[in-house]
Design a protein around this motif. Structure first.
Motif, PDB file in Angstrom:
ATOM      1  N   ASP A  18       0.819  -1.221   0.000  1.00 55.55           N
ATOM      2  CA  ASP A  18       0.000   0.000   0.000  1.00 55.55           C
ATOM      3  C   ASP A  18       0.848   1.264   0.000  1.00 55.55           C
ATOM      4  OD1 ASP A  18      -2.296  -1.533   0.097  1.00 55.55           O
ATOM      5  OD2 ASP A  18      -2.267  -1.626   2.287  1.00 55.55           O
ATOM      6  N   ILE A  19       2.155   1.082  -0.050  1.00 53.08           N
ATOM      7  CA  ILE A  19       3.057   2.247  -0.070  1.00 53.08           C
ATOM      8  C   ILE A  19       3.733   2.282  -1.434  1.00 53.08           C
ATOM      9  CG2 ILE A  19       5.028   3.371   1.036  1.00 53.08           C
ATOM     10  CD1 ILE A  19       4.340   1.727   3.565  1.00 53.08           C
ATOM     11  N   PRO A  59      10.654  15.250   4.405  1.00 52.87           N
ATOM     12  CA  PRO A  59       9.526  16.183   4.396  1.00 52.87           C
ATOM     13  C   PRO A  59       8.234  15.541   4.911  1.00 52.87           C
ATOM     14  CG  PRO A  59      10.199  15.589   2.160  1.00 52.87           C
ATOM     15  CD  PRO A  59      11.214  15.006   3.076  1.00 52.87           C
ATOM     16  N   GLY A  61       4.358  14.259   5.211  1.00 51.55           N
ATOM     17  CA  GLY A  61       3.388  13.671   4.268  1.00 51.55           C
ATOM     18  C   GLY A  61       3.981  12.686   3.285  1.00 51.55           C
ATOM     19  N   CYS A  62       5.189  12.192   3.565  1.00 55.35           N
ATOM     20  CA  CYS A  62       5.848  11.297   2.611  1.00 55.35           C
ATOM     21  C   CYS A  62       5.980   9.874   3.150  1.00 55.35           C
ATOM     22  CB  CYS A  62       7.189  11.876   2.183  1.00 55.35           C
ATOM     23  SG  CYS A  62       6.979  13.352   1.191  1.00 55.35           S
ATOM     24  N   LYS A  64       6.429   8.501   6.382  1.00 55.75           N
ATOM     25  CA  LYS A  64       7.270   8.019   7.483  1.00 55.75           C
ATOM     26  C   LYS A  64       6.446   7.145   8.443  1.00 55.75           C
ATOM     27  CE  LYS A  64       8.794  12.205   8.562  1.00 55.75           C
ATOM     28  NZ  LYS A  64       8.180  12.940   7.433  1.00 55.75           N
ATOM     29  N   THR A  66       3.547   5.773   7.931  1.00 58.24           N
ATOM     30  CA  THR A  66       2.966   4.620   7.227  1.00 58.24           C
ATOM     31  C   THR A  66       3.994   3.490   7.085  1.00 58.24           C
ATOM     32  OG1 THR A  66       1.666   6.248   6.015  1.00 58.24           O
ATOM     33  CG2 THR A  66       1.614   4.003   5.182  1.00 58.24           C
ATOM     34  N   ASN A 195      10.714  16.138  10.596  1.00 56.48           N
ATOM     35  CA  ASN A 195      10.812  16.882   9.338  1.00 56.48           C
ATOM     36  C   ASN A 195      11.971  17.863   9.419  1.00 56.48           C
ATOM     37  OD1 ASN A 195       8.273  15.797   8.690  1.00 56.48           O
ATOM     38  ND2 ASN A 195       7.262  17.494   9.762  1.00 56.48           N
TER      39      ASN A 195
END
Ligand code: ATP
Length: 304
Positions: A18-19, A59, A61-62, A64, A66, A195
């Motif tokens: 899923d990633i 950054p 929303g990338c 991490k 998940t 971040n």
């Protein structure tokens, strides 16, 4: 079993598939997080030291969070996610107490992964440039965190007991070859994320603390295509949707931004086509993309 309300005991299963993209990062996280938890005995046999703490940086929303959740799902260990901004308090002793509680919960759920998100907000180098160093509150918080980390950790001389529920199967390739297993509530792997790696107190990065650093970059073209395809599994898209072409327009967009774009396009399909809408088409995406702004500026990207 639901644990304390203010700290997320996260039971949402997440799978590597899923990633999108990030193949290299996934491999590094498997090695640093999954392998020591799954194959403690093999680590001992080969004399490989287990990481003391793992730090993911990159950054927002990338993926991490998940990625770490996927490692926890794969290992069947407890995953505790804590936003460090919520642990910080200027009142004497308050942050230290909250930190101790979090570690206590992680030990109670051991073997576990304790995920400390936005760790810079708790032990950031807020007073950079001040010749006297940080404030005493900050120093105490830092030393509490380091002390707590000293009290837990995977050791390569003991394999953690995996929590595999009855009836659940674990792929043969990922089964630990376990000879001796002992349950030990210090079997907690601390994974932190930030971040702002530049804001972290250097003391955290000394040997024996966060000793594995992994950069989680924003999605490149291949990853952006994969992320769009992941969303296509959930949201039907018509044949005219060209994921490659859409992805080419998404430079500087994070995985979270792409998720947002797919959601906006689906909502637009509903607005335009009405309640009977069955799929999202290219024109929906085109309209959403006209308005969409990337979260990440070039300057931000260059700062990592
Ligand atoms: P923050 O630093 O803000 O905490 P993060 O790096 O931890 O962010 P996540 O919370 O893991 O990011 O991801 C945010 C959302 O974006 C999640 O819903 C996640 O599913 C989605 N996302 C981000 N990157 C990807 C990716 N590579 N593939 C699939 N989904 C992604």
């Amino acid at each position: 079993t639901q644990r304390h309300s203010d700290i997320t005991a996260d039971f949402k299963p997440t799978f590597w598939k899923d990633i999108g993209g990030l193949d290299d990062v996934k491999n590094k996280i498997k090695q640093a997080v999954e392998w020591p938890l799954k194959m403690g005995e093999a680590f001992r046999r080969l004399g490989i030291p287990c990481p003391k703490g793992v730090l993911l940086y990159g950054p927002p929303g990338c993926a991490k969070t998940t990625l770490v959740r996927a490692a926890a799902t794969s290992c069947h260990v407890t995953f505790l996610a804590v936003s460090c901004a919520q642990l910080y308090s200027p009142f004497v002793g308050d942050s230290e107490k909250k930190i101790a509680e979090v570690f206590q919960q992680a030990r109670a759920g051991a073997p576990s992964i304790l995920f400390l998100d936005e760790v810079d907000s708790l032990v950031g180098n807020r007073f950079q440039g001040n010749s006297k160093g940080g404030s005493s509150v900050q120093e105490r918080v830092l030393s509490t965190l380091l002390n707590q980390m000293d009290g837990v950790g995977l050791r390569s001389d003991e394999a953690p007991q995996l929590k595999i529920k009855e009836g659940e199967s674990v792929p043969a390739s990922s089964q630990p070859q376990q000879d001796s297993i002992s349950v030990d509530n210090s079997q907690v792997l601390v994974v932190a994320a930030t971040n702002r790696p530049d804001m972290l107190d250097d003391a955290l990065l000394r040997p024996g603390r966060f000793d594995r650093l992994i950069y989680v970059p924003p999605p490149d073209q291949k990853a952006r295509v994969e992320i769009l395809k992941i969303h296509r599994r959930r949201t039907p898209m018509s044949e005219d949707v060209d994921v490659e072409a859409i992805a080419l327009q998404l430079d500087g967009f994070t995985g979270a931004d792409i998720e947002n774009i797919c959601r906006e396009a689906a909502l637009l399909a509903l607005t335009v086509d009405g309640i009977g809408a069955t799929e999202v088409n290219q024109s929906h995406f085109d309209r959403v993309l006209k308005e969409a702004q990337p979260s990440l500026s070039t300057q931000q990207l260059l700062s990592y």
